[in-house]
Structure formats: structure tokens, C-alpha cells
Design an enzyme around this catalytic site. Structure first.
Site, PDB file in Angstrom:
ATOM      1  N   GLU A 178      39.946  54.716  51.025  1.00 22.40           N
ATOM      2  CA  GLU A 178      40.589  55.844  51.082  1.00 22.40           C
ATOM      3  C   GLU A 178      40.216  56.161  52.819  1.00 22.40           C
ATOM      4  O   GLU A 178      38.927  56.623  53.038  1.00 22.40           O
ATOM      5  CB  GLU A 178      40.202  56.854  50.197  1.00 22.40           C
ATOM      6  N   HIS A 234      32.765  60.207  47.656  1.00 28.85           N
ATOM      7  CA  HIS A 234      33.990  60.635  48.340  1.00 28.85           C
ATOM      8  C   HIS A 234      33.793  60.940  49.924  1.00 28.85           C
ATOM      9  O   HIS A 234      32.533  61.688  50.252  1.00 28.85           O
ATOM     10  CB  HIS A 234      34.480  61.774  47.523  1.00 28.85           C
TER      11      HIS A 234
HETATM   12  P1  PGA Z   1      45.060  63.755  48.797  1.00 28.76           P
HETATM   13  O1  PGA Z   1      43.284  63.551  48.394  1.00 28.76           O
HETATM   14  O2  PGA Z   1      45.779  62.945  47.749  1.00 28.76           O
HETATM   15  O3  PGA Z   1      45.325  64.984  48.701  1.00 28.76           O
HETATM   16  O4  PGA Z   1      45.109  62.934  50.003  1.00 28.76           O
HETATM   17  C1  PGA Z   1      42.895  62.327  47.875  1.00 28.76           C
HETATM   18  C2  PGA Z   1      41.346  62.556  47.736  1.00 28.76           C
HETATM   19  O5  PGA Z   1      40.798  62.697  48.761  1.00 28.76           O
HETATM   20  O6  PGA Z   1      40.832  62.234  46.541  1.00 28.76           O
END
Ligand code: PGA
Length: 241
Positions: free
Chosen positions: A159, A97
Site C-alpha cells: 500500500e 499500517h
Molecule cells: P483507502 O484506505 O481505501 O481509503 O485508500 C486503505 C487503507 O489505508 O487501509
């Protein structure tokens, strides 16, 4: 709709008391969710045992994930939890992450070691990909020295760090990446790894989940802030059905 996944990434949030309240609201809704929807929750390691006991006791349709694992197997690694131990509680594990990269200096070599540990222990790795420049080499480094059969089991999760919400207010404050941009990156990953599941993450909430989840190429979403709020998470589940 083919099978879709929502993964609630709780980060370093929730107490046992809050989990009980959350489960009392969300748990019964999971029993009404579409059979094609897999609901996965990633609490902190410390809460996995309690969570697992509760969902088994009540029969809720929730699977568990770890938020991280050790790059090593058993041994003298103070503070680590290895894949063999996590496997006793969870079926999935989030790896790499962007918060782990930012705050704990994880790099692609570390991510690669963790993916190998997960796959060796039959945990499904949800591997975060930030996109941007060097995207292709980022992916190559992550899957280095992993055989094709195992690579196909990796779930890639696009992401962009800029889309991650700030934990402000009941559902977080942030803007999801524009769908077109997400689709371009998801298709790039798909071209390279046609057999793999691909998720999107970043400011997903009840009001925008459909935009992402209804796309053929997007197999699932990772949800942080909005998943902590039980009422919002119920809306998310209902908006998919
Ligand atoms: P968020 O986080 O939905 O609060 O943007 C997603 C994540 O980083 O897992």
C-alpha cells in the site's frame, strides 16, 4: 478464480448504530458472494464483540480482523490489547499500517514484534508494506528471527501511502496506484516470498476492484473509505462475483 480476500479497514470510524445499518445492507449480500471470496472487516477493538455477536446471530459470511495489536503479551501495558485477547474475536490482524507509522511512530522493529505476537497466537497478520526505497531491508527487518514455516503465514499488503484516499465524500477521494506499478512490487514480494498471500491497498472501490482482484498475483485488497459506505461495499462484492 482462486480464493480472494477483501479486507475492510474501518480505521477510527463507525458507531454501533452505523454498524447495525451497514450490516442490514451488506450482511445478506455476503451470503450470495462466491465461495471463493473471503470478506473480512476490521472495526475498532471496542466494536469487535458486538460485530461478532451480530454476524454469528445472522449467519453472515464475514470474518473479523483487528487493526492493530500490542507488541507484548499480557502485562502492565496501559491501553494495549494483546494478541491472545484479540484472538477471541478475530482471525486476522492488520499490522504496520502507514497511518500507525505516521501518527504513532511505529517502525519495522515494532512491526516485527507484533507479527511474532500474532503468529504465536494463530492470528493471520496482514502486514503493510509501503514500497519505495529500502523496500528489501524493510521486508527483512519485518521478518527477522521468524522461522520459515511462520513467515509463510504472513500476508503482505502493498500500500503506497500516496494512494490512500482522503475520507471525503461517500467513497473517499483518491487515486489507486497504477496497476503496472502494483504488479512490479507484488512480483518483487512474490520473488522473495513465493508461498505468501499478497494484497494491494489504496483507493480501491467498486469501479476499480476488478482491475486488481482479477490479477493472478494479487490475492486480495484492503479497502478503507469505500468499505464504510454499505451501498458501495455491496457493489464491490457484486463486482467480484
Ligand atoms: P483507502 O484506505 O481505501 O481509503 O485508500 C486503505 C487503507 O489505508 O487501509
Amino acid at each position: 478464480m482462486h480464493k480472494k480476500y477483501i479486507v475492510a479497514n474501518w480505521k477510527c470510524n463507525q458507531t454501533i448504530k452505523e454498524i447495525i445499518t451497514w450490516l442490514n445492507i451488506v450482511g445478506p449480500q455476503t451470503l450470495k458472494a462466491s465461495a471463493n471470496l473471503e470478506i473480512v472487516v476490521a472495526p475498532v477493538f471496542l466494536h469487535l464483540e458486538f460485530f461478532k455477536r451480530e454476524i454469528n446471530r445472522k449467519g453472515y459470511k464475514i470474518q473479523l480482523a483487528g487493526q492493530n495489536i500490542s507488541p507484548f503479551s499480557f502485562g502492565a501495558y496501559t491501553g494495549e490489547v494483546c494478541a491472545t485477547q484479540l484472538k477471541e474475536y478475530a482471525s486476522f490482524v492488520i499490522i504496520g499500517h502507514s497511518e500507525r507509522k505516521k501518527f504513532f511512530n511505529e517502525d519495522e522493529t515494532m512491526v516485527n514484534l507484533k507479527i511474532k505476537q500474532a503468529l504465536d497466537n494463530h492470528l493471520l497478520p496482514v502486514v503493510c508494506v509501503a514500497g519505495g526505497s529500502g523496500f528489501d531491508s524493510q521486508l527483512n527487518e519485518m521478518v527477522a528471527n521468524i522461522n520459515e514455516e511462520n513467515i509463510a503465514k504472513i500476508i503482505f499488503m502493498y500500500e503506497p501511502p500516496s494512494a490512500i484516499s482522503k475520507q471525503v465524500g461517500p467513497i473517499g477521494l483518491g487515486e489507486a496506484a497504477p496497476l503496472e506499478e502494483v504488479l512490479v512490487t507484488v512480483r518483487n514480494i512474490k520473488n522473495k516470498f513465493p508461498a505468501n498471500l499478497i494484497f494491494y491497498g489504496g483507493s480501491v472501490k467498486a469501479s476499480n476492484i476488478k482491475n486488481f482482484i482479477k490479477q493472478e498475483e494479487i490475492d486480495g485488497v484492503l479497502i478503507g473509505s469505500a468499505s464504510l459506505n454499505a451501498d458501495e461495499f455491496v457493489k464491490i462484492i457484486l463486482n467480484i462475483n
